[in-house]
Design a protein around this motif. Structure first.
Motif, short mmCIF file in Angstrom:
data_model
loop_
_atom_site.label_atom_id
_atom_site.label_comp_id
_atom_site.label_asym_id
_atom_site.label_seq_id
_atom_site.Cartn_x
_atom_site.Cartn_y
_atom_site.Cartn_z
N LYS A 182 1.15 6.68 -6.90
CA LYS A 182 0.04 7.60 -7.20
C LYS A 182 0.48 9.05 -7.08
O LYS A 182 0.12 9.89 -7.90
CB LYS A 182 -1.13 7.33 -6.26
CG LYS A 182 -1.89 6.07 -6.59
CD LYS A 182 -3.02 5.85 -5.60
CE LYS A 182 -3.72 4.54 -5.84
NZ LYS A 182 -4.78 4.29 -4.84
N ARG A 224 0.90 4.07 -2.91
CA ARG A 224 0.67 5.48 -2.57
C ARG A 224 1.77 6.36 -3.17
O ARG A 224 1.49 7.42 -3.73
CB ARG A 224 0.61 5.64 -1.05
CG ARG A 224 0.02 6.91 -0.58
CD ARG A 224 -0.06 6.97 0.94
NE ARG A 224 -0.95 5.94 1.48
CZ ARG A 224 -0.54 4.90 2.20
NH1 ARG A 224 0.73 4.74 2.52
NH2 ARG A 224 -1.41 4.02 2.65
N ASN A 253 0.83 -1.21 0.00
CA ASN A 253 0.00 0.00 0.00
C ASN A 253 0.86 1.26 0.00
O ASN A 253 0.53 2.25 -0.66
CB ASN A 253 -0.94 0.00 1.20
CG ASN A 253 -2.03 -1.04 1.08
OD1 ASN A 253 -2.31 -1.54 0.00
ND2 ASN A 253 -2.64 -1.38 2.20
N THR A 272 1.00 8.59 6.30
CA THR A 272 0.42 8.45 4.97
C THR A 272 0.21 9.81 4.30
O THR A 272 0.04 9.87 3.09
CB THR A 272 -0.92 7.71 5.03
OG1 THR A 272 -1.81 8.42 5.89
CG2 THR A 272 -0.74 6.30 5.54
N ARG A 273 0.22 10.89 5.07
CA ARG A 273 -0.02 12.22 4.50
C ARG A 273 1.25 13.03 4.31
O ARG A 273 1.21 14.09 3.72
CB ARG A 273 -0.94 13.02 5.44
CG ARG A 273 -2.25 12.35 5.69
CD ARG A 273 -3.07 13.18 6.63
NE ARG A 273 -4.09 12.36 7.23
CZ ARG A 273 -4.87 12.76 8.20
NH1 ARG A 273 -4.73 13.97 8.70
NH2 ARG A 273 -5.79 11.97 8.69
#
Length: 105
Positions: free
Chosen positions: A37, A34, A30, A94-95
């Protein structure tokens, strides 16, 4: 012994949210997806012809396929043994953009 304040495994176990010491295979996949992307979005904005400082900074970052696995899944930490800690230990990882680490670490 019995009642509302009886000793349970949760009460005696310490920390409620336990973070695993390493990323699972699924979480690694994942994280890679990410990064890919984000690379696609940066490339789309670059192809559109827009110019801004944020885009210039983003173009200097390494792409997902150029990064070492060490840099994909760990970050520099001055307080950790070995000066590295798992990326999943960083709050809101994740940010955040965590692609660049100090040289030599």
């Amino acid at each position: 012994m019995f009642g509302a304040f009886r000793a349970t495994s949760v009460n005696l176990g310490g920390l409620l949210w336990k973070t695993p010491w390493k990323l699972s295979i699924t979480r690694k996949a994942n994280a890679r997806a990410r990064l890919k992307k984000v690379d696609a979005v940066i490339e789309a904005v670059r192809a559109s012809g827009i110019r801004c400082n944020a885009l210039e900074k983003a173009l200097q970052l390494p792409k997902e396929h150029e990064m070492d696995p060490k840099d994909k899944y760990t970050v520099f930490s001055a307080t950790s043994k070995g000066y590295r800690k798992g990326i999943h230990k960083v709050p809101k990882w994740t940010r955040l953009t965590l692609r660049v680490n100090p040289k030599g670490f």
